[in-house]
Design a protein around this motif. Structure first.
Motif, PDB file in Angstrom:
ATOM      1  N   ALA A 103       0.837  -1.197   0.000  1.00  0.00           N
ATOM      2  CA  ALA A 103       0.000   0.000   0.000  1.00  0.00           C
ATOM      3  C   ALA A 103       0.876   1.253   0.000  1.00  0.00           C
ATOM      4  CB  ALA A 103      -0.922  -0.011   1.226  1.00  0.00           C
ATOM      5  N   LEU A 104       1.981   1.170   0.754  1.00  0.00           N
ATOM      6  CA  LEU A 104       2.896   2.308   0.790  1.00  0.00           C
ATOM      7  C   LEU A 104       3.464   2.564  -0.607  1.00  0.00           C
ATOM      8  CD1 LEU A 104       4.493   4.413   2.440  1.00  0.00           C
ATOM      9  CD2 LEU A 104       6.228   2.644   2.827  1.00  0.00           C
ATOM     10  N   SER A 105       3.876   1.468  -1.217  1.00  0.00           N
ATOM     11  CA  SER A 105       4.430   1.570  -2.563  1.00  0.00           C
ATOM     12  C   SER A 105       3.403   2.190  -3.509  1.00  0.00           C
ATOM     13  CB  SER A 105       4.827   0.164  -3.033  1.00  0.00           C
ATOM     14  OG  SER A 105       5.169   0.184  -4.385  1.00  0.00           O
ATOM     15  N   ALA A 106       2.148   1.706  -3.394  1.00  0.00           N
ATOM     16  CA  ALA A 106       1.095   2.221  -4.261  1.00  0.00           C
ATOM     17  C   ALA A 106       0.847   3.697  -3.974  1.00  0.00           C
ATOM     18  CB  ALA A 106      -0.181   1.405  -4.046  1.00  0.00           C
ATOM     19  N   ALA A 107       0.862   4.018  -2.680  1.00  0.00           N
ATOM     20  CA  ALA A 107       0.585   5.407  -2.315  1.00  0.00           C
ATOM     21  C   ALA A 107       1.701   6.322  -2.802  1.00  0.00           C
ATOM     22  CB  ALA A 107       0.417   5.511  -0.795  1.00  0.00           C
ATOM     23  N   ARG A 108       2.952   5.786  -2.717  1.00  0.00           N
ATOM     24  CA  ARG A 108       4.068   6.576  -3.231  1.00  0.00           C
ATOM     25  C   ARG A 108       3.932   6.778  -4.731  1.00  0.00           C
ATOM     26  NH1 ARG A 108       9.028   7.100  -0.194  1.00  0.00           N
ATOM     27  NH2 ARG A 108      10.027   7.610  -2.147  1.00  0.00           N
ATOM     28  N   GLU A 109       3.529   5.664  -5.358  1.00  0.00           N
ATOM     29  CA  GLU A 109       3.379   5.722  -6.808  1.00  0.00           C
ATOM     30  C   GLU A 109       2.343   6.770  -7.191  1.00  0.00           C
ATOM     31  OE1 GLU A 109       2.229   1.996  -8.422  1.00  0.00           O
ATOM     32  OE2 GLU A 109       2.506   2.626 -10.509  1.00  0.00           O
ATOM     33  N   GLU A 110       1.301   6.843  -6.426  1.00  0.00           N
ATOM     34  CA  GLU A 110       0.246   7.814  -6.712  1.00  0.00           C
ATOM     35  C   GLU A 110       0.522   9.165  -6.072  1.00  0.00           C
ATOM     36  OE1 GLU A 110      -3.731   5.215  -7.379  1.00  0.00           O
ATOM     37  OE2 GLU A 110      -3.276   5.785  -5.328  1.00  0.00           O
ATOM     38  N   GLU A 111       1.657   9.171  -5.393  1.00  0.00           N
ATOM     39  CA  GLU A 111       2.074  10.390  -4.717  1.00  0.00           C
ATOM     40  C   GLU A 111       1.080  10.843  -3.662  1.00  0.00           C
ATOM     41  OE1 GLU A 111       3.130  13.233  -7.689  1.00  0.00           O
ATOM     42  OE2 GLU A 111       5.070  12.245  -7.974  1.00  0.00           O
ATOM     43  N   ARG A 112       0.410   9.859  -3.082  1.00  0.00           N
ATOM     44  CA  ARG A 112      -0.465  10.183  -1.971  1.00  0.00           C
ATOM     45  C   ARG A 112       0.379  10.449  -0.715  1.00  0.00           C
ATOM     46  NH1 ARG A 112      -5.979   8.108  -2.361  1.00  0.00           N
ATOM     47  NH2 ARG A 112      -6.263   7.351  -4.474  1.00  0.00           N
ATOM     48  N   VAL A 113       1.518   9.734  -0.631  1.00  0.00           N
ATOM     49  CA  VAL A 113       2.447  10.013   0.459  1.00  0.00           C
ATOM     50  C   VAL A 113       3.805  10.262  -0.137  1.00  0.00           C
ATOM     51  CG1 VAL A 113       1.185   8.637   2.136  1.00  0.00           C
ATOM     52  CG2 VAL A 113       3.024   7.570   0.796  1.00  0.00           C
ATOM     53  N   ARG A 114       4.620  10.923   0.638  1.00  0.00           N
ATOM     54  CA  ARG A 114       5.940  11.248   0.110  1.00  0.00           C
ATOM     55  C   ARG A 114       7.047  10.687   1.007  1.00  0.00           C
ATOM     56  NH1 ARG A 114       4.944  14.725  -3.894  1.00  0.00           N
ATOM     57  NH2 ARG A 114       2.937  15.775  -3.806  1.00  0.00           N
ATOM     58  N   TRP A 115       6.677  10.068   2.099  1.00  0.00           N
ATOM     59  CA  TRP A 115       7.722   9.573   2.993  1.00  0.00           C
ATOM     60  C   TRP A 115       8.036   8.110   2.697  1.00  0.00           C
ATOM     61  CZ3 TRP A 115       5.289   5.696   5.558  1.00  0.00           C
ATOM     62  CH2 TRP A 115       3.895   5.805   5.719  1.00  0.00           C
ATOM     63  N   GLY A 116       8.948   7.586   3.431  1.00  0.00           N
ATOM     64  CA  GLY A 116       9.308   6.192   3.251  1.00  0.00           C
ATOM     65  C   GLY A 116      10.524   6.075   2.347  1.00  0.00           C
ATOM     66  N   PRO A 117      11.227   4.936   2.425  1.00  0.00           N
ATOM     67  CA  PRO A 117      12.437   4.755   1.617  1.00  0.00           C
ATOM     68  C   PRO A 117      12.087   4.688   0.136  1.00  0.00           C
ATOM     69  CG  PRO A 117      11.833   2.720   2.745  1.00  0.00           C
ATOM     70  CD  PRO A 117      10.898   3.785   3.230  1.00  0.00           C
ATOM     71  N   GLY A 118      13.035   5.042  -0.631  1.00  0.00           N
ATOM     72  CA  GLY A 118      12.810   5.129  -2.057  1.00  0.00           C
ATOM     73  C   GLY A 118      12.618   3.772  -2.731  1.00  0.00           C
ATOM     74  N   PHE A 119      13.235   2.740  -2.155  1.00  0.00           N
ATOM     75  CA  PHE A 119      13.211   1.459  -2.872  1.00  0.00           C
ATOM     76  C   PHE A 119      11.816   0.864  -2.966  1.00  0.00           C
ATOM     77  CE2 PHE A 119      14.180   0.176   1.544  1.00  0.00           C
ATOM     78  CZ  PHE A 119      13.202  -0.786   1.747  1.00  0.00           C
ATOM     79  N   VAL A 120      10.900   1.395  -2.181  1.00  0.00           N
ATOM     80  CA  VAL A 120       9.569   0.782  -2.214  1.00  0.00           C
ATOM     81  C   VAL A 120       8.888   1.015  -3.561  1.00  0.00           C
ATOM     82  CG1 VAL A 120       9.215   0.969   0.269  1.00  0.00           C
ATOM     83  CG2 VAL A 120       8.408   2.798  -1.224  1.00  0.00           C
ATOM     84  N   VAL A 121       9.394   1.927  -4.329  1.00  0.00           N
ATOM     85  CA  VAL A 121       8.770   2.094  -5.636  1.00  0.00           C
ATOM     86  C   VAL A 121       9.571   1.370  -6.727  1.00  0.00           C
ATOM     87  CG1 VAL A 121       7.509   4.215  -5.159  1.00  0.00           C
ATOM     88  CG2 VAL A 121       9.920   4.332  -5.855  1.00  0.00           C
ATOM     89  N   GLY A 122      10.648   0.707  -6.304  1.00  0.00           N
ATOM     90  CA  GLY A 122      11.430  -0.043  -7.272  1.00  0.00           C
ATOM     91  C   GLY A 122      10.682  -1.271  -7.765  1.00  0.00           C
ATOM     92  N   SER A 123      10.915  -1.670  -8.988  1.00  0.00           N
ATOM     93  CA  SER A 123      10.118  -2.763  -9.547  1.00  0.00           C
ATOM     94  C   SER A 123      10.510  -4.109  -8.930  1.00  0.00           C
ATOM     95  CB  SER A 123      10.239  -2.799 -11.062  1.00  0.00           C
ATOM     96  OG  SER A 123      11.493  -3.349 -11.436  1.00  0.00           O
ATOM     97  N   ALA A 124      11.792  -4.248  -8.585  1.00  0.00           N
ATOM     98  CA  ALA A 124      12.213  -5.506  -7.958  1.00  0.00           C
ATOM     99  C   ALA A 124      11.498  -5.675  -6.630  1.00  0.00           C
ATOM    100  CB  ALA A 124      13.725  -5.495  -7.735  1.00  0.00           C
ATOM    101  N   PHE A 125      11.504  -4.579  -5.886  1.00  0.00           N
ATOM    102  CA  PHE A 125      10.827  -4.631  -4.585  1.00  0.00           C
ATOM    103  C   PHE A 125       9.354  -4.980  -4.777  1.00  0.00           C
ATOM    104  CE2 PHE A 125       8.281  -2.484  -1.368  1.00  0.00           C
ATOM    105  CZ  PHE A 125       8.813  -3.021  -0.206  1.00  0.00           C
ATOM    106  N   ARG A 126       8.750  -4.288  -5.744  1.00  0.00           N
ATOM    107  CA  ARG A 126       7.329  -4.530  -5.988  1.00  0.00           C
ATOM    108  C   ARG A 126       7.057  -5.971  -6.384  1.00  0.00           C
ATOM    109  NH1 ARG A 126       5.431   0.698  -9.440  1.00  0.00           N
ATOM    110  NH2 ARG A 126       5.163   2.120  -7.682  1.00  0.00           N
ATOM    111  N   THR A 127       7.962  -6.502  -7.181  1.00  0.00           N
ATOM    112  CA  THR A 127       7.755  -7.892  -7.609  1.00  0.00           C
ATOM    113  C   THR A 127       7.847  -8.842  -6.417  1.00  0.00           C
ATOM    114  OG1 THR A 127       8.727  -7.327  -9.739  1.00  0.00           O
ATOM    115  CG2 THR A 127       8.551  -9.672  -9.203  1.00  0.00           C
TER     116      THR A 127
END
Lengths: 899, 271, 311
Positions: free
Chosen positions: C119-143
């Motif tokens: 959810a954090l990754s999704a929220a970052r992706e949608e820019e609903r939140v801006r905090w959290g480590p950057g790797f959560v939007v990485g594709s490897a992490f997502r996979t």
């Protein structure tokens, strides 16, 4: 017989008792017997928790027990086994009065269509018109036929009686040597010559049992019509079941086998309850089951000290140890009159003068002297039936002004609404209990007050409530159903202001003594001279301040040397009639033989597996004997009847100490065994009575029943009972059917009916269509009596939370009643409500062709406590047994309707 | 471990006095139901009705009658069976339920969090919640009394020795002798329930002598461990998951047609 | 069904797993289902399915949080919820691999963790939140999150049925089908939830929604098969459904919750063929009733005296 001894039984018949439910702890022993292969039989109108654990359940209509027992007697007497096995003849001829010839004047119920000879009308005495007999017997014709003089009665039973009936109640009613001498002479210091002067010629006997006037033949004829067919018709018990019971009982009685009976209040609470027990005794004597291990009759008395309360006694017609209470109705004017009226010359009870003088010494101490006849004149006398119902009837008429109610809950007792009405007439009432019982609160919360029939403002009684300790909150003793005293120790402090009963009575007595201290009135001299000192020794105290010393009370009951109170008595053999011994209760004498030896506190069982009677566990009266009349456990020659049934026997070679007084040598030989022998210890089996002997000296080596004047167990009862020498089937006062055996005599001719004319104590007529069902009342394991010890306790209340009526499916179907429906139950006295418990454990019976529904109700409930319900005793009536004034709560009539 | 201890309940000598119930509540200070004022149950003389978190002994009353007076009334004091393989221990997620040195099963009230898995896991319906403690509770076989060498309160109070306490091996021998005695007396349906260590749940350390089928007494004929279903149910789930996964793959995957359509449309997805 | 013998499971006591647990099973199922649907869409779907993927992660995360709350509330000593994870007297981890509730507690915890990450990754992706480590939007992490979280989603959706089976209660312990049934129902209800939310909030395109509807229909068919298998495997225990619960099962769960939406989706009912919101709602109602019926029907079986009382 005592509960533990039941483990030696081969067959155990429970009748008039729901032993498993009401005596669950004692029921341990029949279950041990069952494990050993014994047959257990329950004869009862209901299939109870007792029936569930028995091999045979024989259903009978409540109140028909004598018909059933009579059937057994008839079956036994005519059976092949009884007539061919020599054991039975040997036992019956030697140990019972079967051979004794009965007066020619005696007429049986078979001769007189249901009554015995001597029936007369009864007239109430104006000073106390509450004896309530519907008729009365003159028992003169019931006596034995004397060997020399005819028509003269032999000695009579020493049982305590109030004397409300015929004058011939005392053993020596007709003659009282020394009586009526005008000015009273000082008491003699030895009463032997007085007792000897009472001696009468022995009764005639026929050891062949052929004489048609011998006890045995009379008994045999009396019960001849109690055939299995008749038993079935009267009791409703199917013949096959009856025969199964009879055969099982017979096969398990004899030289090598013994059978026992147990009964409880379901035998006593009838208008002929004493006769039921008597009938059982007759049967057990015929079967040779008395005085033997695993045999006998177990009288199941209440937990834990009902036995003790009557021993000590709370019975109105007894003083300590079942001695008769001095009464105005018998020749009891002086001590000599009392002694000559009450003392038989034969049997151990010939020692009554010793018991009585020691008792008077305990009462009046140093003030009791030979000159004042040991203070006998100070002793209160009764003037009639002062039993519960008689007192209530008198109270209802304003004759009784005050009441101290302890350990009882009369507001829920027999014909309860009438008892409540009676109590509302009191000027003052004291209730001492653990809780605010129905009796304590009836003046503001009884049903008749709640529904507005009675206004609280109209009641003028001053009511006092004293909170009471419970049993574990003080030291004291129980006397249980086996006559065993067991000391108990305080386990916890009582809460708040709770006081013991001993505290209450001790300080009440002290205040009364103070009140009379300055009186010179003759009637108050008794109070002034009463010894009343049970203060604790300095330095000993309890949490309850001024609590009397329990051991001082026990000491006074158990006896000591008058001259040196630190010398306690070791047994009633030490009692003297010269005032040198002080002992309130001769039967308890010896339980506390030294200041540091309280035998009732012993807790030492026999080692496992060793044969014995656990003589070092507590202390049983008399003399720590466990099985009474145990001389009968040996054959006439003194040998055990069989190895398996060994209990007490004669050891002819045992050496004896020389006579303590004379120093003369005593011949070898004595009675030994597992129990304390209930016999003269060194009297040989072949000993003959001394011609001039009194007491045990008047008895032979075969006279096993040492409390009986003739030393025999009585099949035929020549005296002591006011309603006949033989048990006879009568119907309960309320019955759905005619007496099938004696159509002309429906009920006992001499039962008691209090307040007969009063509206509140009416009874249903025979076969009354308004009250068609037979009802019996009873107790449950989960509750205790009127509930003061259980209905307030959550752990018990939850187990049986509400009142119920048990009824059969057939009746429920007829009335459209389903399980748990509310039901109305009605008798001529009252109407109550309860929930229905529909079951096959009770049901419809066929009584002489008539279909009779049987129902039953436990009677524990009242309107107070956690578990509440209507008062079942409101349904019952004040009718009762003529011998003991117990009400008929076990068999009456009612109607049942869906509410 | 000390010697395995337990109960042998000979129902043929139970007189239904309920002394065991009261002794248990008294010793363990358990409250009466509904303040001591429950309604009459109408189930014979049984107003306890069932074992619960506050009722650890329950005397059952079974009326077996064909017609009035013609039948029998069975009584049985029921209690925790202290199974050798205990379902409750198996399913307890907190480790609150333990096996003691006496081979009995005890719930540690300070560990239990009231999840009630053990209630569902018990094959005998023994365990239930104690509303006072908020934890699941049941008979402890008086662990506290046993620890100091006393016998449990219920067996101590039993007047007829229907409840017998002792080492299991000894009790089993005693039970076998009693069984043979009853069978020789013609009690053909007499049977021991839970006395066989080879039997269901490894035997019961509280076992019974019955005179009818277990079901008559409200007992399962073949008590089982809850874990018996673990493999099959888990396998079912895995199969279900696999099928679903496959279905999902088929239905949710990117299809060629969609790729075409998408490239034709070319627009970004709606957000 | 005609077996006169009372099943052994009937001689037991109901654990009173009632409404908290009904809602937990329902919501937990939706959460787990949403995650694995989102995972599948993420791993195998189109780029245009991403909005639905994110929606699925959000639903999974919110569902996991609610599930945890419901489970804690259901405990009679809620403050001791952590005893499920840590041995209270030793401090060691508390884990019993053979106890579904123990595994489930860890499973829910881990699922919640992955749902949160997703959810954090999704929220970052949608820019609903801006905090959290950057790797959560990485594709490897997502996979990785999609794979592990998806597996956990399957677990969460299915273990509840296994948990019921690993008891001695009527119905629950009488069939091995409950895990599969709950899992499939989780899929159908999750799909229905996503359809409803997506339609309401205009998320995802028609293709995505069409695939979801397709998936939902397949799940419903599977569910029907699973229910039949469940009833057959119940054997004598099925007598519990000779009651109002049976009626609810047939009319509510099967009729309204499966057959009707299926018929609507298949276009068998012309009038309602184009009402996907209604169909999805029915699926949710049916899925909810399935939990109600399976839990509460069993809960009503108990012993009174020596007799088994059934509904």
């Amino acid at each position: 017989m005592y509960p533990r001894n039941l483990e030696h039984s081969d067959c155990f018949v429970i009748m008039g008792s729901n032993m498993a439910e009401c005596h669950p702890v004692a029921f341990r022993w029949p279950m041990k017997a069952k494990m050993n292969g014994a047959k257990l039989i329950h004869v009862d109108p209901r299939f109870t928790r007792t029936s569930a654990n028995c091999d045979i359940h024989a259903p009978i209509r409540a109140g028909s027990d004598i018909a059933f027992l009579g059937g057994l007697i008839n079956y036994v007497i005519n059976s092949e086994r009884w007539n061919t096995d020599p054991f039975f003849r040997e036992y019956v001829v030697n140990y019972t009065n079967a051979a004794t010839i009965v007066s020619d004047d005696f007429k049986d119920t078979e001769d007189l269509e249901g009554v015995f000879s001597g029936l007369v009308q009864y007239t109430e005495k104006p000073e106390w018109p509450y004896n309530a007999f519907v008729g009365s017997y003159q028992p003169a014709s019931w006596q034995y036929k004397s060997a020399r003089a005819q028509g003269q009665g032999e000695q009579v039973a020493p049982t305590a009686r109030s004397g409300e009936q015929a004058q011939a109640q005392g053993p020596n009613a007709a003659q009282s040597p020394g009586a009526g001498q005008g000015a009273q002479a000082p008491a003699p210091l030895n009463w032997d010559s007085v007792v000897r002067s009472l001696k009468k010629p022995p009764a005639q006997r026929d050891p062949t049992l052929q004489n048609p006037r011998c006890s045995f033949q009379i008994t045999k004829r009396h019960f001849a019509r109690y055939t299995p067919e008749v038993v079935e018709q009267i009791t409703g018990c199917p013949q096959a079941k009856f025969l199964q019971v009879a055969e099982t009982l017979l096969q398990n009685s004899g030289r090598d086998r013994t059978s026992a009976f147990a009964y409880a209040v379901a035998w006593t609470q009838h208008t002929y309850g004493v006769q039921m027990i008597s009938c059982c005794a007759l049967l057990q004597l015929l079967l040779g089951n008395i005085g033997r291990p695993g045999g006998g009759i177990m009288a199941l008395r209440g937990h834990a000290a009902i036995q003790g309360s009557t021993d000590v006694p709370t019975l109105y017609h007894s003083i300590h140890g079942y001695m008769s209470h001095p009464t105005t109705l018998k020749k009891h004017d002086t001590l000599r009159d009392f002694i000559t009226t009450e003392t038989p010359s034969g049997g151990y009870y010939a020692n009554l003068p010793k018991f009585m003088v020691s008792y008077l010494k305990s009462f009046y101490g140093a003030a009791a002297t030979p000159e004042n006849n040991w203070g006998y004149d100070w002793h209160p006398k009764i003037i009639g039936d002062h039993s519960h119902m008689a007192m209530m009837a008198a109270m209802e008429e304003g004759k009784v002004k005050g009441m101290i109610c302890v350990g009882q809950n009369p507001a829920t007792s027999l014909n309860g609404s009438s008892q409540r009405a009676a109590m509302r007439k009191l000027e003052w009432m004291v209730v001492k209990d653990n809780w605010m019982t129905e009796t304590a609160t009836q003046w503001y919360s009884a049903p008749e007050i709640k529904n507005g029939d009675v206004k609280v403002g109209d009641i003028n009684t001053e009511v006092f409530f004293f909170p009471s300790t419970q049993i574990a909150e003080y030291d004291g003793s129980f006397t249980n159903t086996q006559r065993m005293l067991q000391w108990h120790f305080k386990a916890a402090d009582a809460p708040g202001d709770c006081k013991t009963d001993t505290w209450f009575y001790y300080h009440l007595g002290k205040r009364l003594k103070q009140a009379y201290a300055n009186s010179s009135a003759a009637r108050d001299q008794g109070w002034k001279n009463t010894v009343w000192d049970y203060d604790r020794e300095p330095g000993t105290s309890t949490e309850i301040s001024d609590e009397p010393d329990e051991l001082k009370i026990l000491k006074e009951i158990a006896g000591f040397q008058t001259a040196d109170p630190t010398k306690h008595l070791s047994g009633f053999g030490e009692l003297k009639d010269d005032g040198s011994t002080t002992c309130a209760s001769w039967i308890y004498c010896g339980c506390y033989p030294a200041p540091d030896r309280n035998l009732t506190a012993r807790r030492t069982p026999d080692p496992p597996g060793a044969p014995g009677a656990h003589l070092n566990w507590g202390w049983a009266w008399p003399a720590n004997r466990r099985v009474m009349y145990n001389r009968a456990s040996a054959d006439p020659q003194g040998r055990p009847w069989s190895e398996r049934k060994r209990w007490i026997w004669w050891d002819g070679s045992a050496p004896n100490a020389p006579n303590a007084q004379t120093g003369a040598p005593t011949p070898a030989g004595k009675w030994i065994g597992y129990d304390v022998p209930d016999f003269a210890l060194t009297k040989a089996p072949n000993a003959q009575p001394r011609p001039d002997g009194i007491g045990l000296d008047a008895m032979s080596g075969l006279d096993a029943f040492i409390m009986k004047p003739d030393g025999k167990g009585w099949l035929y009862v020549p005296s002591g009972l006011v309603d006949g020498p033989l048990p006879t089937h009568y119907e309960p006062v309320e019955s759905p059917v005619q007496n099938l055996l004696y159509p002309k005599q429906q009920t006992s001719p001499v039962y008691k009916h209090w307040a007969k004319a009063k509206n509140y104590n009416q009874v249903a007529k025979v076969g009354d269509p308004n009250y068609p069902h037979v009802i019996t009342t009873y107790r449950l394991t989960e509750h205790y009596l009127a509930g003061a010890m259980s209905r307030w306790l959550p752990w018990l209340a939850e187990l049986m939370p509400e009142l119920f009526i048990e009824m059969g499916r057939a009746l429920a179907d007829e009335k459209g009643i389903r399980n748990l429906d509310w039901v109305k139950i009605k008798t001529p006295r009252s109407e109550i409500r309860a929930k229905a418990l529909v079951t096959d454990r009770i049901g419809v019976m066929n009584i002489g062709g008539k279909r009779v529904h049987h129902v039953g109700m436990p009677w524990h409930w009242g309107w107070e406590g956690l578990s509440r319900g209507d008062v079942v005793n409101d349904l019952t009536s004040w009718v009762g047994d003529p011998n003991v004034s117990i009400h008929e709560g076990k068999a009456f009539l009612c109607n049942v309707e869906k509410d | 471990m000390a010697e395995a201890m337990g109960f042998f309940t000979d129902t043929t000598v139970c007189i239904g006095c309920k002394a065991c119930e009261v002794a248990c509540k008294s010793w363990n200070q358990l409250p009466a139901r509904e303040g001591g004022q429950p309604e009459l149950s109408g189930i014979s003389y049984d107003n306890t009705v069932q074992l619960s978190g506050t009722t650890w002994r329950h005397v059952k009353f079974i009326e077996q009658f064909d017609s009035p007076y013609n039948g029998r009334w069975l009584m049985m004091s029921d209690v925790c069976k202290h199974c050798v393989q205990a379902g409750c221990i198996e399913v307890c997620p907190t480790g609150a339920i333990i096996r003691t040195e006496f081979d009995t099963v005890v719930i540690q009230s300070d560990v239990c969090n009231g999840c009630r898995a053990c209630i569902a896991g018990c094959p005998f319906g023994v365990i239930d919640m104690n509303p006072v403690s908020g934890t699941a509770q049941k008979c402890t076989l008086c662990y506290d009394r046993m620890s100091v060498g006393l016998e449990p309160a219920c067996s101590k109070a039993c007047p007829t020795d229907s409840i017998q306490f002792g080492p299991i091996d000894e009790l089993r021998q005693r039970a076998q002798r009693r069984l043979e005695q009853l069978q020789s007396q013609g009690e053909t349906k007499a049977q021991l329930y839970g006395a066989d260590p080879e039997g269901p749940v490894g035997g019961l350390n509280s076992f019974y002598l019955l005179v009818d089928e277990p079901e008559v007494y409200g007992l399962p004929s073949q008590p089982k461990l809850p874990s018996r279903n673990l493999a099959s149910s888990a396998a079912g789930s895995v199969v279900g998951a696999a099928v679903l996964g496959a279905v999902g793959l088929v239905t949710l995957r990117k299809r060629r047609s969609e790729e075409v359509a998408e490239s034709e449309r070319g627009g970004p997805p709606r957000a | 069904m005609g077996d006169r013998r009372v099943p052994d499971t009937f001689f037991t006591t109901p654990p009173e797993w009632t409404w908290w647990i009904v809602f937990y099973f329902f919501i937990g199922g939706i959460a787990g289902g949403s995650f694995f649907i989102a995972s599948l869409l993420y791993l195998f779907g189109r780029i245009n399915d991403r909005p639905l993927v994110r929606l699925g992660y959000y639903v999974a995360f919110i569902g996991a949080v609610i599930s945890g709350v419901l489970l804690v509330l259901d405990l009679h000593r809620p403050l001791r919820f952590w005893h499920m994870l840590i041995e209270s007297n030793t401090g060691n981890p508390m884990f019993k691999s053979w106890t579904p509730m123990s595994v489930g507690s860890w499973g829910l915890l881990l699922f919640g963790l992955f749902a949160a990450l997703a959810a954090l990754s999704a929220a970052r992706e949608e820019e609903r939140v801006r905090w959290g480590p950057g790797f959560v939007v990485g594709s490897a992490f997502r996979t990785v999150v999609a794979i592990i979280g998806g597996v956990l989603g399957f677990f969460l959706a299915g273990y509840t049925g296994v948990l019921l089976s690993v008891t001695n209660r009527p119905v629950w312990a009488d069939s091995p089908m409950l895990g599969a049934l709950f899992l499939i129902s989780a899929a159908s209800t999750a799909a229905a939830t996503l359809i409803l939310l997506a339609r309401r909030r205009y998320i995802g395109d028609e293709i995505s929604l069409g695939k979801l509807a397709e998936f939902d229909k397949s799940a419903l068919v599977l569910e029907l098969v699973a229910i039949v298998a469940f009833l057959i495997t119940l054997g004598a225990a099925a007598r519990v459904f000779l009651s109002v619960w049976g009626a609810l099962l047939v009319l509510g769960v099967i009729g309204a919750g499966i057959v009707l939406p299926l018929a609507m989706g298949m276009g068998w009912i012309k009038r309602w063929s184009s009402r996907p919101v209604m169909a999805a709602t029915l699926v949710l109602v049916g899925g909810f009733l399935l939990r109600v019926v399976t839990l509460l029907s069993s809960e009503q079986v108990h012993i009174a005296g020596s007799r088994v009382i059934t509904p």
